[in-house]
Design a protein around this motif. Structure first.
Motif, short mmCIF file in Angstrom:
data_model
loop_
_atom_site.label_atom_id
_atom_site.label_comp_id
_atom_site.label_asym_id
_atom_site.label_seq_id
_atom_site.Cartn_x
_atom_site.Cartn_y
_atom_site.Cartn_z
N SER A 91 0.83 -1.20 0.00
CA SER A 91 0.00 0.00 0.00
C SER A 91 0.87 1.25 0.00
CB SER A 91 -0.98 0.00 1.18
OG SER A 91 -0.28 0.14 2.38
N ARG A 92 2.02 1.18 0.64
CA ARG A 92 2.94 2.33 0.64
C ARG A 92 3.39 2.66 -0.79
NH1 ARG A 92 3.77 6.74 1.30
NH2 ARG A 92 5.80 7.66 1.69
N GLN B 220 0.54 4.29 -2.63
CA GLN B 220 0.40 5.65 -2.11
C GLN B 220 1.48 6.56 -2.70
OE1 GLN B 220 0.69 5.41 2.13
NE2 GLN B 220 0.41 7.60 2.42
N GLU C 177 0.67 9.83 -4.99
CA GLU C 177 1.07 11.19 -4.60
C GLU C 177 1.76 11.93 -5.74
OE1 GLU C 177 1.79 9.98 0.10
OE2 GLU C 177 3.53 10.49 -1.17
#
Ligand SMILES: [Zn+2]
Length: 138
Positions: A111-112, A115, A119
């Motif tokens: 998930s990082r 993300q 971004e």
């Protein structure tokens, strides 16, 4: 007709003895979660009394890769490693000393990464993460 024969046909490959033997080997190994170099496959076939040359093993693995049956990894351990394509996503830990390959899946890392690209205005299409390790000193 054996499962292997069906899978070969489905992948558009003619059923030949080396192809069936190599596919069987990779499928048996799957329970132990293994990643094979061509040399590993060649050695395992020899040990089970199959007379398949190393050049044939290379050719068949390359054909399997082109047909989407296996995935090839070019880890920094000097040789390509093949694994059966299961359609799942996982990343790898590779031991620089032993060449051992361990699979892992970590939702926090996954998930990082999503993300991180989001971004920057992107959508994650694919990734492969390899952690190169060595045995921990006692
Ligand atoms: Zn793997």
């Amino acid at each position: 007709m054996s499962i292997e024969n069906q899978e070969l046909r489905k992948a558009g490959l003619k059923v030949t003895l080396p192809r069936v033997k190599i596919l069987q080997l990779l499928e048996q190994a799957e329970s132990d979660n293994q990643h094979f170099s061509a040399e590993d496959v060649y050695r395992a076939l020899m040990e089970s009394g199959e007379d398949v040359g190393l050049a044939t093993v290379y050719r068949v693995l390359t054909q399997f890769e082109a047909a989407g049956l296996v995935t090839r990894h070019n880890f920094e351990t000097g040789h390509s490693v093949f694994e059966l394509e299961k359609g799942d996503h996982h990343d790898h830990i590779v031991c620089m000393e032993t060449g051992e390959v361990i699979e892992f899946f970590d939702e926090v890392i996954e998930s990082r990464q999503r993300q991180l690209v989001a971004e920057r205005g992107f959508e994650l299409v694919d990734h492969s993460l390899v952690l190169y390790v060595k045995p921990k000193k006692a």
